[in-house]
Motif scaffolding. Sequence first.
Motif, PDB file in Angstrom:
ATOM      1  N   UNK A 109       0.825  -1.208   0.000  1.00 59.11           N
ATOM      2  CA  UNK A 109       0.000   0.000   0.000  1.00 59.11           C
ATOM      3  C   UNK A 109       0.861   1.262   0.000  1.00 59.11           C
ATOM      4  N   UNK A 110       2.159   1.097  -0.258  1.00 57.21           N
ATOM      5  CA  UNK A 110       3.097   2.222  -0.206  1.00 57.21           C
ATOM      6  C   UNK A 110       3.849   2.298  -1.520  1.00 57.21           C
ATOM      7  N   UNK A 111       3.855   3.476  -2.133  1.00 51.71           N
ATOM      8  CA  UNK A 111       4.657   3.717  -3.332  1.00 51.71           C
ATOM      9  C   UNK A 111       5.661   4.808  -3.014  1.00 51.71           C
ATOM     10  N   UNK A 112       6.784   4.773  -3.688  1.00 48.50           N
ATOM     11  CA  UNK A 112       7.782   5.802  -3.457  1.00 48.50           C
ATOM     12  C   UNK A 112       7.367   7.081  -4.166  1.00 48.50           C
ATOM     13  N   UNK A 113       7.729   8.193  -3.578  1.00 50.43           N
ATOM     14  CA  UNK A 113       7.440   9.489  -4.172  1.00 50.43           C
ATOM     15  C   UNK A 113       6.348  10.234  -3.427  1.00 50.43           C
ATOM     16  N   UNK A 114       6.220  11.469  -3.775  1.00 49.66           N
ATOM     17  CA  UNK A 114       5.305  12.422  -3.145  1.00 49.66           C
ATOM     18  C   UNK A 114       4.143  12.645  -4.117  1.00 49.66           C
ATOM     19  N   UNK A 115       3.130  11.768  -4.067  1.00 49.66           N
ATOM     20  CA  UNK A 115       2.043  11.782  -5.042  1.00 49.66           C
ATOM     21  C   UNK A 115       0.738  12.253  -4.414  1.00 49.66           C
ATOM     22  N   UNK A 116       0.393  13.477  -4.683  1.00 51.44           N
ATOM     23  CA  UNK A 116      -0.895  14.003  -4.203  1.00 51.44           C
ATOM     24  C   UNK A 116      -2.006  13.488  -5.119  1.00 51.44           C
ATOM     25  N   UNK A 117      -3.240  13.473  -4.616  1.00 53.28           N
ATOM     26  CA  UNK A 117      -4.354  13.058  -5.478  1.00 53.28           C
ATOM     27  C   UNK A 117      -4.417  13.845  -6.787  1.00 53.28           C
ATOM     28  N   UNK A 118      -4.135  15.151  -6.742  1.00 50.61           N
ATOM     29  CA  UNK A 118      -4.154  15.949  -7.972  1.00 50.61           C
ATOM     30  C   UNK A 118      -3.079  15.485  -8.959  1.00 50.61           C
ATOM     31  N   UNK A 119      -1.917  15.039  -8.442  1.00 50.30           N
ATOM     32  CA  UNK A 119      -0.863  14.507  -9.303  1.00 50.30           C
ATOM     33  C   UNK A 119      -1.347  13.240  -9.999  1.00 50.30           C
ATOM     34  N   UNK A 120      -2.030  12.381  -9.238  1.00 54.50           N
ATOM     35  CA  UNK A 120      -2.565  11.154  -9.824  1.00 54.50           C
ATOM     36  C   UNK A 120      -3.611  11.457 -10.885  1.00 54.50           C
ATOM     37  N   UNK A 121      -4.513  12.406 -10.601  1.00 54.46           N
ATOM     38  CA  UNK A 121      -5.535  12.782 -11.593  1.00 54.46           C
ATOM     39  C   UNK A 121      -4.891  13.258 -12.887  1.00 54.46           C
ATOM     40  N   UNK A 122      -3.850  14.076 -12.766  1.00 50.65           N
ATOM     41  CA  UNK A 122      -3.166  14.595 -13.949  1.00 50.65           C
ATOM     42  C   UNK A 122      -2.509  13.466 -14.733  1.00 50.65           C
ATOM     43  N   UNK A 123      -1.812  12.573 -14.039  1.00 54.04           N
ATOM     44  CA  UNK A 123      -1.156  11.452 -14.719  1.00 54.04           C
ATOM     45  C   UNK A 123      -2.184  10.553 -15.407  1.00 54.04           C
ATOM     46  N   UNK A 124      -3.327  10.326 -14.761  1.00 48.67           N
ATOM     47  CA  UNK A 124      -4.372   9.487 -15.354  1.00 48.67           C
ATOM     48  C   UNK A 124      -5.007  10.153 -16.559  1.00 48.67           C
ATOM     49  N   UNK A 125      -5.198  11.454 -16.494  1.00 49.46           N
ATOM     50  CA  UNK A 125      -5.783  12.185 -17.622  1.00 49.46           C
ATOM     51  C   UNK A 125      -4.835  12.189 -18.820  1.00 49.46           C
ATOM     52  N   UNK A 126      -3.528  12.178 -18.547  1.00 48.23           N
ATOM     53  CA  UNK A 126      -2.535  12.222 -19.614  1.00 48.23           C
ATOM     54  C   UNK A 126      -2.270  10.861 -20.255  1.00 48.23           C
ATOM     55  N   UNK A 127      -2.680   9.780 -19.609  1.00 42.20           N
ATOM     56  CA  UNK A 127      -2.426   8.444 -20.141  1.00 42.20           C
ATOM     57  C   UNK A 127      -3.552   8.033 -21.083  1.00 42.20           C
ATOM     58  N   UNK A 128      -3.205   7.533 -22.250  1.00 42.43           N
ATOM     59  CA  UNK A 128      -4.233   7.189 -23.241  1.00 42.43           C
ATOM     60  C   UNK A 128      -5.140   6.053 -22.787  1.00 42.43           C
ATOM     61  N   UNK A 129      -4.656   5.154 -21.933  1.00 41.42           N
ATOM     62  CA  UNK A 129      -5.495   4.075 -21.403  1.00 41.42           C
ATOM     63  C   UNK A 129      -6.194   4.462 -20.107  1.00 41.42           C
ATOM     64  N   UNK A 130      -5.805   5.611 -19.534  1.00 43.80           N
ATOM     65  CA  UNK A 130      -6.413   6.046 -18.288  1.00 43.80           C
ATOM     66  C   UNK A 130      -6.004   5.224 -17.086  1.00 43.80           C
ATOM     67  N   UNK A 131      -4.846   4.558 -17.176  1.00 41.98           N
ATOM     68  CA  UNK A 131      -4.330   3.768 -16.065  1.00 41.98           C
ATOM     69  C   UNK A 131      -2.852   4.073 -15.872  1.00 41.98           C
ATOM     70  N   UNK A 132      -2.443   4.099 -14.612  1.00 43.39           N
ATOM     71  CA  UNK A 132      -1.037   4.290 -14.280  1.00 43.39           C
ATOM     72  C   UNK A 132      -0.657   3.183 -13.311  1.00 43.39           C
ATOM     73  N   UNK A 133       0.329   2.379 -13.678  1.00 41.57           N
ATOM     74  CA  UNK A 133       0.811   1.307 -12.812  1.00 41.57           C
ATOM     75  C   UNK A 133       2.108   1.749 -12.163  1.00 41.57           C
ATOM     76  N   UNK A 134       2.182   1.507 -10.857  1.00 42.05           N
ATOM     77  CA  UNK A 134       3.380   1.866 -10.101  1.00 42.05           C
ATOM     78  C   UNK A 134       3.794   0.685  -9.245  1.00 42.05           C
ATOM     79  N   UNK A 135       5.092   0.568  -9.011  1.00 44.30           N
ATOM     80  CA  UNK A 135       5.587  -0.458  -8.112  1.00 44.30           C
ATOM     81  C   UNK A 135       5.361  -0.005  -6.681  1.00 44.30           C
ATOM     82  N   UNK A 136       4.955  -0.933  -5.842  1.00 45.21           N
ATOM     83  CA  UNK A 136       4.867  -0.637  -4.412  1.00 45.21           C
ATOM     84  C   UNK A 136       6.213  -0.986  -3.790  1.00 45.21           C
TER      85      UNK A 136
END
Length: 193
Positions: free
Chosen positions: A108-135
């Motif tokens: 349940x922990x990913x590295x980095x400082x990811x605010x919800x707004x950062x996640x929304x932006x990354x998801x909006x920018x991805x053509x599949x609408x998914x972002x996979x990250x290593x925990x």
Amino acid sequence: MKNTIWLASIAATALALGGCERVEDGEAAPATENTADQTLTASISQADGLSTVAGVITEANLASVFDGSSAYTVLAPTDDAFAELGDAAEQLTPDGDNAPMIALLRNHIVTGHLRPDDLRTALADDEDGEVEMASVGSDPVTFMMDGDAIVARGPDGAQVRLLVDRAVEANNGVLIPVDGILRRLPTATTASR
């Protein structure tokens, strides 16, 4: 195509480095509470409804990890999420051993400082609408939108909703409570999410 961890981390870091966000007239302020004067450990211990996670961190002497200079984003299951597991929750702390719970929380922990707004932006920018990250555990976490909500999915299909209205930005990361756990437990008595 799914963004890889490095793309999401670069986008999130760039957004986080923006420092103060300018709020234009008529725009809503970011939902993440900013407690930049305290660490993730303090943020978790002071958050309502996260006593289970806070207790594990204290009992397992993990406070130094979340008090350090490395940045983490913690998707912290709420006390209600653990309560919903019923008897299945017992397998997370057999005979008082926190090792299974710690292993679960690492996913349940990913590295980095990811605010919800950062996640929304990354998801909006991805053509599949998914972002996979290593925990920091063994399982990847896939983020996606479900209507207006951000959800995270574990590799076995277990899915949780990020409670972004309760997110807290600390000086070394972000705490985002979630409404479940990112792994299906074999004897879970609750319906899958």
